[in-house]
Design a protein around this motif. Structure first.
Motif, PDB file in Angstrom:
ATOM      1  N   PHE A  55       0.857  -1.175   0.000  1.00  0.00           N
ATOM      2  CA  PHE A  55       0.000   0.000   0.000  1.00  0.00           C
ATOM      3  C   PHE A  55       0.898   1.231   0.000  1.00  0.00           C
ATOM      4  N   GLU A  56       0.761   2.059  -1.030  1.00  0.00           N
ATOM      5  CA  GLU A  56       1.696   3.158  -1.230  1.00  0.00           C
ATOM      6  C   GLU A  56       0.958   4.488  -1.366  1.00  0.00           C
ATOM      7  N   ASP A  57       1.279   5.394  -0.493  1.00  0.00           N
ATOM      8  CA  ASP A  57       0.739   6.750  -0.550  1.00  0.00           C
ATOM      9  C   ASP A  57       1.740   7.674   0.141  1.00  0.00           C
ATOM     10  N   PHE A  58       3.030   7.535  -0.229  1.00  0.00           N
ATOM     11  CA  PHE A  58       4.116   8.108   0.547  1.00  0.00           C
ATOM     12  C   PHE A  58       4.202   9.629   0.469  1.00  0.00           C
ATOM     13  N   ILE A  59       4.666  10.190   1.573  1.00  0.00           N
ATOM     14  CA  ILE A  59       5.085  11.589   1.620  1.00  0.00           C
ATOM     15  C   ILE A  59       6.545  11.625   1.186  1.00  0.00           C
ATOM     16  N   SER A 108      14.799   4.839   9.588  1.00  0.00           N
ATOM     17  CA  SER A 108      13.558   4.100   9.373  1.00  0.00           C
ATOM     18  C   SER A 108      12.803   3.922  10.683  1.00  0.00           C
ATOM     19  N   GLY A 109      11.515   4.217  10.651  1.00  0.00           N
ATOM     20  CA  GLY A 109      10.686   4.101  11.842  1.00  0.00           C
ATOM     21  C   GLY A 109      10.646   5.365  12.667  1.00  0.00           C
ATOM     22  N   GLY A 110      11.465   6.357  12.297  1.00  0.00           N
ATOM     23  CA  GLY A 110      11.502   7.610  13.038  1.00  0.00           C
ATOM     24  C   GLY A 110      10.360   8.539  12.661  1.00  0.00           C
ATOM     25  N   ALA A 111      10.384   9.728  13.261  1.00  0.00           N
ATOM     26  CA  ALA A 111       9.267  10.660  13.125  1.00  0.00           C
ATOM     27  C   ALA A 111       9.496  11.688  12.032  1.00  0.00           C
ATOM     28  N   LEU A 112       8.444  11.986  11.307  1.00  0.00           N
ATOM     29  CA  LEU A 112       8.376  13.159  10.441  1.00  0.00           C
ATOM     30  C   LEU A 112       7.310  14.059  11.051  1.00  0.00           C
ATOM     31  N   VAL A 113       7.710  15.255  11.501  1.00  0.00           N
ATOM     32  CA  VAL A 113       6.781  16.142  12.208  1.00  0.00           C
ATOM     33  C   VAL A 113       6.675  17.472  11.468  1.00  0.00           C
ATOM     34  N   ASP A 114       5.553  18.166  11.716  1.00  0.00           N
ATOM     35  CA  ASP A 114       5.407  19.507  11.158  1.00  0.00           C
ATOM     36  C   ASP A 114       6.038  20.509  12.121  1.00  0.00           C
ATOM     37  N   LEU A 115       5.953  21.785  11.802  1.00  0.00           N
ATOM     38  CA  LEU A 115       6.635  22.794  12.613  1.00  0.00           C
ATOM     39  C   LEU A 115       5.997  23.014  13.974  1.00  0.00           C
ATOM     40  N   SER A 116       4.808  22.463  14.174  1.00  0.00           N
ATOM     41  CA  SER A 116       4.202  22.535  15.506  1.00  0.00           C
ATOM     42  C   SER A 116       4.558  21.328  16.351  1.00  0.00           C
ATOM     43  N   ILE A 151      15.947  12.603  -1.392  1.00  0.00           N
ATOM     44  CA  ILE A 151      14.683  11.970  -1.750  1.00  0.00           C
ATOM     45  C   ILE A 151      14.372  10.895  -0.708  1.00  0.00           C
ATOM     46  N   GLY A 152      13.558  11.246   0.244  1.00  0.00           N
ATOM     47  CA  GLY A 152      13.157  10.321   1.290  1.00  0.00           C
ATOM     48  C   GLY A 152      11.648  10.168   1.309  1.00  0.00           C
ATOM     49  N   PHE A 153      11.179   9.077   1.920  1.00  0.00           N
ATOM     50  CA  PHE A 153       9.751   8.784   1.921  1.00  0.00           C
ATOM     51  C   PHE A 153       9.280   8.425   3.324  1.00  0.00           C
ATOM     52  N   ALA A 154       8.060   8.838   3.619  1.00  0.00           N
ATOM     53  CA  ALA A 154       7.463   8.550   4.921  1.00  0.00           C
ATOM     54  C   ALA A 154       6.035   8.052   4.725  1.00  0.00           C
ATOM     55  N   ILE A 155       5.617   7.133   5.589  1.00  0.00           N
ATOM     56  CA  ILE A 155       4.240   6.644   5.573  1.00  0.00           C
ATOM     57  C   ILE A 155       3.354   7.715   6.208  1.00  0.00           C
ATOM     58  N   PRO A 156       2.286   8.149   5.550  1.00  0.00           N
ATOM     59  CA  PRO A 156       1.397   9.137   6.161  1.00  0.00           C
ATOM     60  C   PRO A 156       0.845   8.622   7.489  1.00  0.00           C
ATOM     61  N   GLY A 170       4.133  11.690   9.793  1.00  0.00           N
ATOM     62  CA  GLY A 170       4.590  10.550   9.020  1.00  0.00           C
ATOM     63  C   GLY A 170       5.613   9.717   9.765  1.00  0.00           C
ATOM     64  N   ILE A 171       5.803   8.475   9.281  1.00  0.00           N
ATOM     65  CA  ILE A 171       6.822   7.559   9.806  1.00  0.00           C
ATOM     66  C   ILE A 171       7.852   7.344   8.697  1.00  0.00           C
ATOM     67  N   ASN A 172       9.090   7.792   8.929  1.00  0.00           N
ATOM     68  CA  ASN A 172      10.144   7.659   7.922  1.00  0.00           C
ATOM     69  C   ASN A 172      10.345   6.188   7.573  1.00  0.00           C
ATOM     70  N   THR A 173      10.452   5.899   6.272  1.00  0.00           N
ATOM     71  CA  THR A 173      10.501   4.488   5.910  1.00  0.00           C
ATOM     72  C   THR A 173      11.496   4.118   4.824  1.00  0.00           C
ATOM     73  N   ALA A 174      11.829   5.033   3.900  1.00  0.00           N
ATOM     74  CA  ALA A 174      12.677   4.624   2.775  1.00  0.00           C
ATOM     75  C   ALA A 174      13.391   5.824   2.174  1.00  0.00           C
ATOM     76  N   ILE A 175      14.461   5.528   1.439  1.00  0.00           N
ATOM     77  CA  ILE A 175      15.180   6.560   0.686  1.00  0.00           C
ATOM     78  C   ILE A 175      15.384   6.066  -0.726  1.00  0.00           C
ATOM     79  N   LEU A 176      15.595   6.987  -1.632  1.00  0.00           N
ATOM     80  CA  LEU A 176      15.934   6.660  -3.012  1.00  0.00           C
ATOM     81  C   LEU A 176      17.347   7.135  -3.252  1.00  0.00           C
ATOM     82  N   SER A 177      18.225   6.188  -3.609  1.00  0.00           N
ATOM     83  CA  SER A 177      19.627   6.527  -3.798  1.00  0.00           C
ATOM     84  C   SER A 177      20.128   5.886  -5.081  1.00  0.00           C
ATOM     85  N   PRO A 178      20.705   6.649  -6.003  1.00  0.00           N
ATOM     86  CA  PRO A 178      21.168   6.095  -7.279  1.00  0.00           C
ATOM     87  C   PRO A 178      22.214   5.009  -7.082  1.00  0.00           C
ATOM     88  N   GLY A 179      22.143   4.008  -7.950  1.00  0.00           N
ATOM     89  CA  GLY A 179      23.147   2.960  -7.933  1.00  0.00           C
ATOM     90  C   GLY A 179      23.094   2.053  -6.728  1.00  0.00           C
TER      91      GLY A 179
END
Length: 455
Positions: free
Chosen positions: A197-201, A212-220, A242-247, A225-234
Motif C-alpha cells: 500500500f503506497e501513498d508516501f510523503i 527508518s521508523g523515526g518521526a516526520l513532524v510539522d513545525l508545531s 529523496i526520502g519517503f514517509a508513511i502518512p 509521518g513515519i520515515n521508511t525509505a530513501i531513493l539513492s542512485p546505484g
C-alpha cells in the motif's frame, strides 16, 4: 608587541567592555528581530523518538560444493545437515504514540525476524520491547515497552499536508543516536516503491539508514509521518534528498488493528480496477481523465452486493478523490471487515452513489480437510466474475501436506471432480462423496488442463 598593535588590542578590549551584555542561549538577531529557530519544538518532541536495536538469526546458505553428490560421496559429507545460522543485528528508530500503554510505532522492516528488540530513550534508559504486531503490506509495526518515563508525540493530520510545507525528520541515522534534519514536503501520494500500500510523503529532509521508523513532524511538533525509505542512485545508502514517509493517517489505521488483533483484518471487496487512461476516459464520457475503472466483479461479493459492475468508474471513496486504481486500492485495502465505504462512480455518463460493506475474506474460503481428509493442507476459494460461471480455485497448499502429495498447487482451478462440475463448495463436497474409492480431479493450471487421481 609594537605600539600600533597595543593600541588596537586596547581599542578592541574597550569596545567589548562597552557593548551591552549578551543573553546566553538566545539566537542571533538581525535589525533587532530574533532569527527563527526550531529548538523549542525539537526540545518538546525529541524525547518521544527512540532508538531501536534488534538481534536475530538468519540462515547461511551452504557452499554449492556441499550440495554436489560427487563431492559428498568423495569427502563423506552428510547429505542431511542442519541449517547454519549467523547472528544478525539492525538499527532503526521508533516513535512513542501512547505513553500510558507504552506503544511505539516503527517500520516492519526494522524489527523483521528480530528475536530481541531493545529500545533506548533520549535519557539513555534502555529496555526490552514486546512485539505487538506487524503489517508487511504497509511496513508498519507496533512494539510495547514498560510505560515509565515515556513522552508521546501528538498526532497531526497527514491529509492536510501540502507540497512546500516545512517538516522535520528525527531518528537514529547510522546508529549515531537521535538526530534532527529539516526540509520540505517535496511531493505527496508517491507510489511505485514496491510496497503493498503506497501513498508516501516525499521529503528532502535528510533520511538515512537507521532513520527508518523515526518521526516526520510539522513545525508545531505534530507527527505527520513515519520515515521508511530513501531513493539513492546505484543502490547506495546515502541521502540524496529523496526520502519517503508513511502518512500518519494510514499508519494510525493499521496501528489500531495491530493493537486490537495483533494483525490487520482487511475486508474483502471483490472487485478489480485499472487506471483510467485519457482514451478510456473519453470512451466512458468522463472529463478530467482520472478514476479507477472496474474491470471485474466477483458474484455475491461486497462490491457485487453494493451494485458495482464492470465498466463503472470510481471517482471518489470515503470522501477522497480517486485518481487511479492505486488510490482505490489504498482506501479499500485498509478498510476493516464490516466497515461501510461510500463510493461515487460514473455509469453511463451519470454519477451514482454506492455503499460497500466490506466482507469477511474467510467466508469465501474453506479448508480441504472439511471436504475430505485427502485434501488436508489445501485452502479452496471461489473464483468468479460477472457474466461467467463460478469455479473452485486452490488458494494455498501447504508443502508436504496430503493435498500437496496429491499434486495440488497454489492457483490451480478445479474444473470437475469425478467428472462432475463443481461451481461451489456444496457441489465440490457432493462430487467428492460420489466415489469413495478415488477422486478424479480435472485441473486447469495456467494454460494447461490435466487430470489428477487422488486415492
Amino acid at each position: 608587541m609594537n605600539a600600533p598593535s597595543r593600541w588596537f588590542s586596547l581599542f578592541a578590549l574597550l569596545t567589548l567592555l562597552a557593548a551591552p551584555p549578551l543573553e546566553a542561549g538566545l539566537p542571533m538577531a538581525v535589525d533587532g528581530q530574533k532569527l527563527p529557530t526550531l529548538a523549542d519544538m525539537v526540545d518538546r518532541v525529541i524525547p518521544g523518538v527512540v532508538n531501536i536495536a534488534t538481534t536475530g538469526h538468519v540462515n547461511v546458505p551452504d557452499h554449492p560444493l556441499l550440495n554436489d553428490p560427487l563431492f559428498q560421496r568423495f569427502f563423506d559429507v552428510p547429505t542431511t545437515r542442519g541449517k547454519r545460522q549467523k547472528e544478525s543485528k539492525s538499527l532503526g528508530s521508533g516513535v512513542v504514540v501512547d505513553a500510558k500503554n507504552g506503544y511505539i510505532l516503527t517500520n516492519q522492516h526494522v524489527i523483521d525476524r528480530a528475536e530481541i528488540i531493545n529500545v533506548t530513550l533520549r535519557d539513555g534508559n534502555s529496555m526490552q520491547a514486546k512485539l505487538i504486531g506487524v503489517d508487511k503490506e504497509t511496513d508498519v509495526a507496533v512494539i510495547q515497552v514498560p510505560a515509565k518515563g515515556l513522552k508521546a508525540l501528538p498526532f497531526g493530520d497527514s491529509d492536510a499536508l501540502r507540497v512546500g510545507d516545512f517538516v522535520v525528520a528525527m531518528g537514529n541515522p547510522f546508529g549515531l543516536g537521535q538526530t534532527v534534519t529539516s526540509g520540505i514536503v517535496s511531493a505527496l501520494g508517491r507510489k511505485g516503491l514496491g510496497k503493498g500500500f503506497e501513498d508516501f510523503i516525499q521529503t528532502d529532509a535528510s533520511i538515512n539508514p537507521g532513520n527508518s521508523g523515526g518521526a516526520l513532524v510539522d513545525l508545531s511538533g505534530k507527527l505527520v509521518g513515519i520515515n521508511t525509505a530513501i531513493l539513492s542512485p546505484g543502490g547506495g545508502k546515502g541521502n540524496v534528498g529523496i526520502g519517503f514517509a508513511i502518512p500518519i493517517n494510514m499508519a494510525r489505521q493499521v496501528m489500531g488493528q495491530l493493537i486490537e488483533h495483533g494483525q490487520v483484518r482487511r475486508g474483502f471487496f471483490g472487485a478489480q480496477a485499472q487506471n483510467l487512461t485519457p482514451e478510456l476516459a473519453k470512451a466512458f464520457g468522463i472529463s478530467g481523465g482520472s478514476g479507477a475503472a472496474i474491470t471485474r466483479v466477483v458474484i455475491n461479493s461486497a462490491a457485487f452486493q453494493a451494485g458495482l459492475r464492470p465498466g463503472d468508474v470510481i471517482i471518489e471513496a470515503q470522501g477522497k478523490p480517486i485518481r487511479s486504481a492505486s488510490d482505490l486500492h489504498n482506501v479499500i485495502g485498509l478498510a476493516k471487515v464490516g466497515e461501510s465505504i461510500p463510493l461515487k462512480a460514473i455509469r453511463d455518463r451519470k454519477e451514482q452513489e454506492f455503499t460497500v460493506v466490506m466482507a469477511n475474506p474467510e467466508a469465501e474460503k474453506i479448508k480441504g480437510e472439511k471436504i475430505d481428509p485427502r485434501l488436508k493442507g489445501a485452502i479452496f476459494g471461489i473464483d468468479t466474475e460477472e457474466g461467467e460461471k463460478t469455479q473452485i480455485k486452490v488458494v494455498k497448499v501447504m508443502p508436504n501436506s496430503s493435498a500437496w502429495e496429491a499434486g495440488l498447487r497454489d492457483e490451480d482451478r478445479i474444473l470437475t471432480v469425478n467428472k462432475k462440475p463443481v461451481p461451489d463448495f456444496p457441489a465440490l463436497a457432493k462430487a467428492v462423496r460420489s466415489d469413495e474409492r478415488q477422486m478424479l480431479l480435472n485441473i486447469e493450471r495456467g494454460e494447461e488442463k490435466f487430470f489428477v487421481l487422488v486415492r
